[in-house]
Design a protein around this motif. Structure first.
Motif, PDB file in Angstrom:
ATOM      1  N   CYS A  39       0.801  -1.221   0.000  1.00  0.00           N
ATOM      2  CA  CYS A  39       0.000   0.000   0.000  1.00  0.00           C
ATOM      3  C   CYS A  39       0.837   1.276   0.000  1.00  0.00           C
ATOM      4  O   CYS A  39       0.366   2.319  -0.419  1.00  0.00           O
ATOM      5  N   GLY A  40       2.045   1.220   0.517  1.00  0.00           N
ATOM      6  CA  GLY A  40       2.905   2.388   0.581  1.00  0.00           C
ATOM      7  C   GLY A  40       2.639   3.325   1.739  1.00  0.00           C
ATOM      8  O   GLY A  40       3.300   4.354   1.868  1.00  0.00           O
ATOM      9  N   VAL A  41       1.663   2.991   2.588  1.00  0.00           N
ATOM     10  CA  VAL A  41       1.325   3.861   3.724  1.00  0.00           C
ATOM     11  C   VAL A  41       1.316   3.108   5.056  1.00  0.00           C
ATOM     12  O   VAL A  41       0.696   3.543   6.016  1.00  0.00           O
ATOM     13  N   ALA A  42       1.986   1.965   5.114  1.00  0.00           N
ATOM     14  CA  ALA A  42       2.123   1.163   6.340  1.00  0.00           C
ATOM     15  C   ALA A  42       0.807   0.625   6.870  1.00  0.00           C
ATOM     16  O   ALA A  42       0.679   0.352   8.061  1.00  0.00           O
ATOM     17  N   ALA A  43      -0.179   0.435   5.995  1.00  0.00           N
ATOM     18  CA  ALA A  43      -1.486  -0.042   6.437  1.00  0.00           C
ATOM     19  C   ALA A  43      -1.713  -1.535   6.212  1.00  0.00           C
ATOM     20  O   ALA A  43      -2.625  -2.102   6.793  1.00  0.00           O
ATOM     21  N   CYS A  44      -0.873  -2.187   5.396  1.00  0.00           N
ATOM     22  CA  CYS A  44      -1.168  -3.584   5.046  1.00  0.00           C
ATOM     23  C   CYS A  44      -0.171  -4.593   5.595  1.00  0.00           C
ATOM     24  O   CYS A  44      -0.511  -5.754   5.778  1.00  0.00           O
ATOM     25  N   GLY A  45       1.060  -4.193   5.841  1.00  0.00           N
ATOM     26  CA  GLY A  45       2.062  -5.097   6.398  1.00  0.00           C
ATOM     27  C   GLY A  45       2.826  -5.944   5.399  1.00  0.00           C
ATOM     28  O   GLY A  45       3.704  -6.704   5.799  1.00  0.00           O
ATOM     29  N   ALA A  46       2.542  -5.837   4.107  1.00  0.00           N
ATOM     30  CA  ALA A  46       3.241  -6.660   3.117  1.00  0.00           C
ATOM     31  C   ALA A  46       4.742  -6.376   3.092  1.00  0.00           C
ATOM     32  O   ALA A  46       5.534  -7.249   2.755  1.00  0.00           O
ATOM     33  N   ALA A 128      -2.571  -8.010  13.801  1.00  0.00           N
ATOM     34  CA  ALA A 128      -3.723  -7.226  13.338  1.00  0.00           C
ATOM     35  C   ALA A 128      -3.390  -6.267  12.200  1.00  0.00           C
ATOM     36  O   ALA A 128      -4.234  -5.993  11.356  1.00  0.00           O
ATOM     37  N   GLY A 129      -2.177  -5.762  12.136  1.00  0.00           N
ATOM     38  CA  GLY A 129      -1.808  -4.817  11.090  1.00  0.00           C
ATOM     39  C   GLY A 129      -1.355  -5.454   9.792  1.00  0.00           C
ATOM     40  O   GLY A 129      -1.026  -4.754   8.836  1.00  0.00           O
ATOM     41  N   ASN A 130      -1.322  -6.777   9.748  1.00  0.00           N
ATOM     42  CA  ASN A 130      -0.911  -7.480   8.534  1.00  0.00           C
ATOM     43  C   ASN A 130      -2.152  -8.058   7.865  1.00  0.00           C
ATOM     44  O   ASN A 130      -2.790  -8.959   8.414  1.00  0.00           O
TER      45      ASN A 130
END
Length: 153
Positions: A39-46, A128-130
């Motif tokens: 995502c580039g905004v630290a929201a998905c965890g990939a 939870a953040g991943n």
């Protein structure tokens, strides 16, 4: 500007601007493509890697802000000697599309380093953040529990 950083136990010198996100340093300059852009905004965890054993979102850490050794999925285990989480992921058939899995495993490894025998609530809180678009969360939790028991045994 030249920067020196240690990734997976190897020192690297990269000549990139200080503000370049660590994610792109890893993928483009060092060819370590196991860390994914999500995502580039630290929201998905990939893009989760570890810096000094702490799970961080590499898309949001500037090259100049890397404070300790970086560990990526490539540094966690090898094909000949899988990390116990990597083996648990296989044993529990966690991955479907697989895109998020390196970030999931790196987050789980940081959890087990801090909490060797986590409860389900601790696993859920840490993970939870991943995000996993395939919805393999029950298998992720089972694999983390199995890896924790492997560590104990």
């Amino acid at each position: 500007m030249a920067h020196t950083l240690t990734v997976n136990g190897t020192s690297h010198q990269v000549d990139l601007p200080a503000e370049v996100p660590l994610l792109w340093v890893l993928r483009d300059a060092l060819n370590l493509t196991g860390t994914k852009y999500g995502c580039g905004v630290a929201a998905c965890g990939a893009c989760t890697v570890q810096i000094g054993g702490e799970a961080v979102r590499s898309c949001q850490v500037a090259l100049a802000d890397v404070w300790d050794e970086v560990t990526t999925i490539e540094g966690l285990g090898t094909p000949e000697a899988l990390h116990r989480l990597q083996q648990a992921w296989i044993d529990h058939q966690v991955a479907q599309c697989g895109y998020c899995q390196s970030g999931q495993i790196m987050q789980a490894a940081a959890l087990l380093a801090q909490v060797p025998s986590p409860t389900d609530a601790e696993i859920d809180d840490a993970m939870a953040g991943n995000l996993c678009r395939c919805g393999t969360y029950p298998r992720i939790r089972a694999a983390i529990r199995a890896a924790a028991q492997t560590q104990e045994g």
